[in-house]
Design a protein around this motif. Structure first.
Motif, mmCIF file in Angstrom:
data_model
loop_
_atom_site.group_PDB
_atom_site.id
_atom_site.type_symbol
_atom_site.label_atom_id
_atom_site.label_comp_id
_atom_site.label_asym_id
_atom_site.label_seq_id
_atom_site.Cartn_x
_atom_site.Cartn_y
_atom_site.Cartn_z
ATOM 1 N N SER A 73 0.822 -1.211 0.000
ATOM 2 C CA SER A 73 0.000 0.000 0.000
ATOM 3 C C SER A 73 0.854 1.259 0.000
ATOM 4 O O SER A 73 0.396 2.323 -0.433
ATOM 5 C CB SER A 73 -0.924 0.006 1.222
ATOM 6 N N ARG A 74 2.091 1.159 0.459
ATOM 7 C CA ARG A 74 2.981 2.319 0.537
ATOM 8 C C ARG A 74 3.931 2.411 -0.652
ATOM 9 O O ARG A 74 4.519 3.470 -0.883
ATOM 10 C CB ARG A 74 3.788 2.259 1.836
ATOM 11 N N HIS A 75 4.089 1.315 -1.370
ATOM 12 C CA HIS A 75 5.029 1.291 -2.494
ATOM 13 C C HIS A 75 4.340 0.652 -3.701
ATOM 14 O O HIS A 75 4.336 -0.578 -3.842
ATOM 15 C CB HIS A 75 6.292 0.521 -2.118
ATOM 16 N N PRO A 93 5.159 0.183 -6.852
ATOM 17 C CA PRO A 93 5.895 -0.793 -7.671
ATOM 18 C C PRO A 93 5.872 -2.202 -7.089
ATOM 19 O O PRO A 93 5.815 -3.188 -7.839
ATOM 20 C CB PRO A 93 7.319 -0.217 -7.705
ATOM 21 N N ILE A 94 5.913 -2.316 -5.768
ATOM 22 C CA ILE A 94 5.836 -3.637 -5.148
ATOM 23 C C ILE A 94 4.455 -4.238 -5.363
ATOM 24 O O ILE A 94 4.313 -5.434 -5.653
ATOM 25 C CB ILE A 94 6.174 -3.547 -3.649
ATOM 26 N N LEU A 95 3.423 -3.421 -5.250
ATOM 27 C CA LEU A 95 2.067 -3.912 -5.487
ATOM 28 C C LEU A 95 1.913 -4.409 -6.917
ATOM 29 O O LEU A 95 1.301 -5.462 -7.154
ATOM 30 C CB LEU A 95 1.053 -2.805 -5.199
ATOM 31 N N GLN A 96 2.460 -3.686 -7.879
ATOM 32 C CA GLN A 96 2.362 -4.114 -9.274
ATOM 33 C C GLN A 96 3.083 -5.442 -9.494
ATOM 34 O O GLN A 96 2.593 -6.318 -10.214
ATOM 35 C CB GLN A 96 2.944 -3.036 -10.195
ATOM 36 N N ALA A 97 4.243 -5.604 -8.876
ATOM 37 C CA ALA A 97 4.980 -6.864 -9.002
ATOM 38 C C ALA A 97 4.189 -8.013 -8.382
ATOM 39 O O ALA A 97 4.164 -9.133 -8.921
ATOM 40 C CB ALA A 97 6.349 -6.736 -8.338
ATOM 41 N N PRO A 109 -5.860 -1.821 3.456
ATOM 42 C CA PRO A 109 -5.992 -0.433 2.986
ATOM 43 C C PRO A 109 -5.892 -0.282 1.478
ATOM 44 O O PRO A 109 -6.476 0.639 0.910
ATOM 45 C CB PRO A 109 -4.846 0.296 3.701
ATOM 46 N N HIS A 110 -5.160 -1.169 0.834
ATOM 47 C CA HIS A 110 -5.003 -1.085 -0.615
ATOM 48 C C HIS A 110 -5.868 -2.123 -1.323
ATOM 49 O O HIS A 110 -5.552 -2.554 -2.433
ATOM 50 C CB HIS A 110 -3.533 -1.284 -0.999
#
Length: 215
Positions: free
Chosen positions: A119-121, A123-127, A158-159
C-alpha cells in the motif's frame, strides 16, 4: 628561513582562502531500519554489491541475515527497498524490487498482498499483482484468494481497491484484449463467418446447393 609560526599562518591562509570543492549534501532522517540493512547498504556503497536473503513468507528462516559477520552481508530485499527509496538510490531500489519479484511464489503471494508494504510502495504492489496472475490457477492461490477478497470486503486491507482494480485490469488484458477485433471505424468488427455465412462444406452450404439444383 621562516619560523614555524609563519609556516602555520601560511598553511592556514592557503586552507582558508584556497579554492574549495563544492559539496552538495542533505540530511535525511531515517528510522525503523535494522542494523543489518544499514550494513548491507554501506557494503553496497563501497563495493557496488548487494546480497538479499529470503522473504519471511517463504517459510525459510533467513538465519544468514541475522549473522552480522558474514561477507557480503545479507538483508531483506523489502527492508533494502524501503531504505533505498528513502535515501534516493534508484539503482539499489530496482535491484531490491527484482529480488522481491523473484521470491514471489504460489505459496506466499496471497500473504504478501495482504501486508501493508504494497500500500505504501506501488511498484511492489504491481509486481505482486503480476505474480498473482501468473499463479492464479495453482491450488494454493485458489484456496487463499477467497479469504483475501473477504478481508478486502471488510476493509481490513488499505489497498484492497488497488488489488481488485489491478487484478481486473490484468485479467482483461490477458484474456480479452488479445481476442477483440476492431474495424477501421473503431467499432467492434463483426466476425467474417457471420457476414459470409457458414464456410463451404458445412450443413448450411450443402442445403443451399441442393436447393439450387432442384428443378
Amino acid at each position: 628561513m621562516k619560523s614555524s609560526s609563519a609556516l602555520d599562518d601560511l598553511a592556514s591562509n592557503v586552507l582558508i582562502n584556497g579554492p574549495l570543492r563544492p559539496i552538495q549534501s542533505r540530511h535525511i532522517f531515517v528510522k525503523d531500519t535494522a542494523f543489518r540493512t544499514w550494513k548491507a547498504l554501506l557494503f553496497y556503497l563501497y563495493t557496488g554489491r548487494v546480497t538479499f536473503c529470503n522473504l519471511k513468507s517463504q517459510d525459510k528462516a533467513p538465519t544468514e541475515a541475522l549473522n552480522c559477520t558474514d561477507n557480503p552481508p545479507r538483508c531483506s530485499p523489502k527492508s533494502m527497498y524501503r531504505l533505498a527509496c528513502k535515501v534516493g538510490l534508484e539503482s539499489l531500489a530496482n535491484q531490491a524490487l527484482e529480488a522481491i519479484r523473484q521470491r514471489l511464489t504460489q505459496t506466499n503471494i496471497i500473504r504478501e498482498l495482504g501486508l501493508v508494504l504494497p500500500s505504501r510502495h506501488p511498484p511492489i504492489l504491481q509486481a505482486e499483482l503480476d505474480a498473482l496472475l501468473r499463479n492464479i490457477d495453482t491450488a494454493p492461490v485458489k484456496s487463499a484468494l477467497p479469504p483475501l477478497f473477504a478481508r478486502i470486503a471488510k476493509g481490513e486491507i488499505p489497498h484492497g481497491a488497488a488489488i481488485m482494480t489491478g487484478f481486473y485490469e490484468r485479467v482483461l488484458k490477458t484474456h480479452y484484449e488479445a481476442t477483440k477485433v476492431f474495424s477501421a471505424s473503431g467499432q467492434p468488427a463483426v466476425p467474417q463467418r457471420a457476414v459470409n455465412g457458414p464456410p463451404n462444406g458445412s450443413i448450411g452450404s450443402r442445403k443451399k446447393l441442393s436447393m439450387l439444383s432442384m428443378p
